[in-house]
Motif scaffolding. Structure first.
Motif, mmCIF file in Angstrom:
data_model
loop_
_atom_site.group_PDB
_atom_site.id
_atom_site.type_symbol
_atom_site.label_atom_id
_atom_site.label_comp_id
_atom_site.label_asym_id
_atom_site.label_seq_id
_atom_site.Cartn_x
_atom_site.Cartn_y
_atom_site.Cartn_z
ATOM 1 N N THR A 121 122.992 26.747 65.808
ATOM 2 C CA THR A 121 124.207 26.476 66.578
ATOM 3 C C THR A 121 123.858 26.088 68.008
ATOM 4 O OG1 THR A 121 125.464 28.032 65.210
ATOM 5 C CG2 THR A 121 126.425 27.432 67.335
ATOM 6 N N LYS A 122 122.866 26.751 68.579
ATOM 7 C CA LYS A 122 122.423 26.405 69.930
ATOM 8 C C LYS A 122 121.921 24.962 69.976
ATOM 9 C CE LYS A 122 119.175 27.703 73.588
ATOM 10 N NZ LYS A 122 118.088 28.632 73.991
ATOM 11 N N ALA A 123 121.125 24.586 68.983
ATOM 12 C CA ALA A 123 120.587 23.221 68.938
ATOM 13 C C ALA A 123 121.708 22.195 68.779
ATOM 14 C CB ALA A 123 119.584 23.103 67.797
ATOM 15 N N ALA A 124 122.700 22.511 67.925
ATOM 16 C CA ALA A 124 123.815 21.590 67.709
ATOM 17 C C ALA A 124 124.636 21.416 68.987
ATOM 18 C CB ALA A 124 124.703 22.103 66.580
ATOM 19 N N GLY B 126 130.291 31.189 63.095
ATOM 20 C CA GLY B 126 129.451 32.110 63.851
ATOM 21 C C GLY B 126 128.487 31.366 64.767
ATOM 22 N N GLY B 127 127.347 32.020 65.039
ATOM 23 C CA GLY B 127 126.377 31.422 65.947
ATOM 24 C C GLY B 127 126.825 31.471 67.392
ATOM 25 N N THR B 128 127.686 32.435 67.711
ATOM 26 C CA THR B 128 128.288 32.520 69.048
ATOM 27 C C THR B 128 127.243 32.626 70.156
ATOM 28 O OG1 THR B 128 130.276 33.533 68.126
ATOM 29 C CG2 THR B 128 129.869 33.871 70.479
ATOM 30 N N ALA C 276 124.539 30.340 74.864
ATOM 31 C CA ALA C 276 123.265 30.067 75.531
ATOM 32 C C ALA C 276 123.130 28.591 75.875
ATOM 33 C CB ALA C 276 122.113 30.514 74.631
ATOM 34 N N ALA C 277 123.529 27.718 74.967
ATOM 35 C CA ALA C 277 123.442 26.279 75.224
ATOM 36 C C ALA C 277 124.339 25.880 76.391
ATOM 37 C CB ALA C 277 123.830 25.501 73.968
ATOM 38 N N LEU C 278 125.524 26.449 76.454
ATOM 39 C CA LEU C 278 126.442 26.143 77.551
ATOM 40 C C LEU C 278 125.887 26.611 78.886
ATOM 41 C CD1 LEU C 278 129.768 27.052 75.732
ATOM 42 C CD2 LEU C 278 129.275 24.828 76.761
#
Length: 351
Positions: free
Chosen positions: A245-248, A267-269, A274-276
């Motif tokens: 999810t972070k990579a996406a 999910g993957g919250t 973290a990406a944001l």
């Protein structure tokens, strides 16, 4: 009111001994009538039934199961992995198992990769008939549908939990209306953007999970139909996994400088947050996610997320257990009790 309370208490205390005294027969005769066994004259049986009606006697299902030494065994199939919501659901199933124990029933948890229909179908097939009821977080796929149908045909009650397979023979679905949840997210996104122009990204766990597909559908319906100032980007998948999810999310942020919103369907919250934060654009985007887990709560408090749409895992675990138990006992359901509501949380109304 006092009179009604006394009447209710009196009814609850009626026993077979009371019925036997009222009908002027032996306790054994009452037992024969109650269980439709032979050896009782019709006139005597009528007198016993009239006594039951007069006293308001009702059969206690738990007592009947205790007398027969019978019990029910249930299995909950939940996703493997580190999804905090599913971990919370598992904890609630464990808590519900304590209540089931008092109902002469038990609950076991099996963790499976529900994103793989072959693996999930094999897990369902392996259950055989050792359980009287199964609750499963399901993947909508022909293999999974066939496995559910086989269980039902063999006499096992099946409840889909959180994610449905409506074309299967399952007895009940326990979860929110996911299309409505997606539409809610779309309305929130459009209102929060307040006319800003730009692109909105959507990250799902998997479109094979019907709850994710329905949320994405509802979200797209509202945003495309009511907010023409924004452009919806093609859906990307993160499999409810933190790193994926972070990579996406990072790819969307990098590829679209005009990105104004992100909707995380599953999910993957932690990965999304973290990406944001690493992008430095956390305060520039409208971000909406699902399930009030601890990471989601933290991101709401710090303004990384704007809203979280939630379903109560405790209500869902208890509802699934009640539905399975009611099916095994051939008892009716209370529809209002089993309706899972959609909650909306902002930083201002966190519990």
């Amino acid at each position: 009111m006092d009179k009604l309370c006394r009447m209710s208490t009196a009814i609850e205390r009626v026993t077979l001994d009371d019925v036997a005294r009222e009908a002027e027969v032996s306790l054994a005769t009452v037992d024969r009538v109650l269980n439709n066994r032979p050896g009782v004259r019709e006139g005597t049986a009528t007198r016993v039934r009239q006594a039951m009606e007069k006293l308001g006697y009702r059969v206690d299902p738990l007592a009947a199961r205790l007398a027969r030494g019978s019990s029910f065994r249930f299995c909950f199939i939940l996703p493997a992995g580190t999804n905090p919501f599913m971990a919370a659901l598992g904890q609630q199933v464990e808590a519900t198992a304590e209540w089931l124990y008092g109902q002469r029933a038990s609950a076991e948890i099996r963790q499976v990769d529900v994103f793989d229909p072959v693996v999930l179908a094999a897990a369902l097939d392996s259950l055989g008939t050792i359980y009287q009821g199964v609750a499963v977080v399901a993947y909508d796929d022909p293999l999974v549908r066939a496995a559910i149908d086989d269980l039902v045909r063999s006499g096992v009650a099946v409840v889909t939990l959180v994610s449905d397979v409506p074309s299967s023979k399952r007895q009940h679905y326990v979860g929110i209306n996911n299309t409505a949840a997606g539409r809610t997210a779309g309305s929130l996104m459009g209102r929060f953007l307040a006319g800003r122009r730009g692109k909105v990204g959507v990250i799902v766990g998997s479109l094979g999970l019907r709850d994710h597909m329905e949320r994405q559908f509802g979200f797209s319906q509202v945003l495309s139909g009511e907010y023409p100032s924004v452009e919806l980007l093609p859906v990307v998948q993160g499999r409810d996994n933190t790193e994926m999810t972070k990579a996406a999310a990072a790819a969307l942020l990098k590829s679209h400088p005009d990105l104004v919103g992100l909707y995380n369907v599953g999910g993957g919250t932690r990965g999304l947050g973290a990406a944001l934060e690493e992008s430095g654009r956390a305060q520039d985007l409208v971000v909406i996610g699902h399930e009030l887990t601890e990471p989601a709560r933290r991101y709401l408090l710090h303004g990384v997320f704007d809203a979280v749409i939630n379903q109560n895992p405790g209500h869902e675990a208890r509802s699934a257990a009640r539905v399975l138990l009611a099916h095994c006992l051939a008892e009716p359901l209370v529809a209002e009790q089993e309706q899972i509501r959609i909650d909306i949380f902002l930083r201002d109304n966190l519990p």
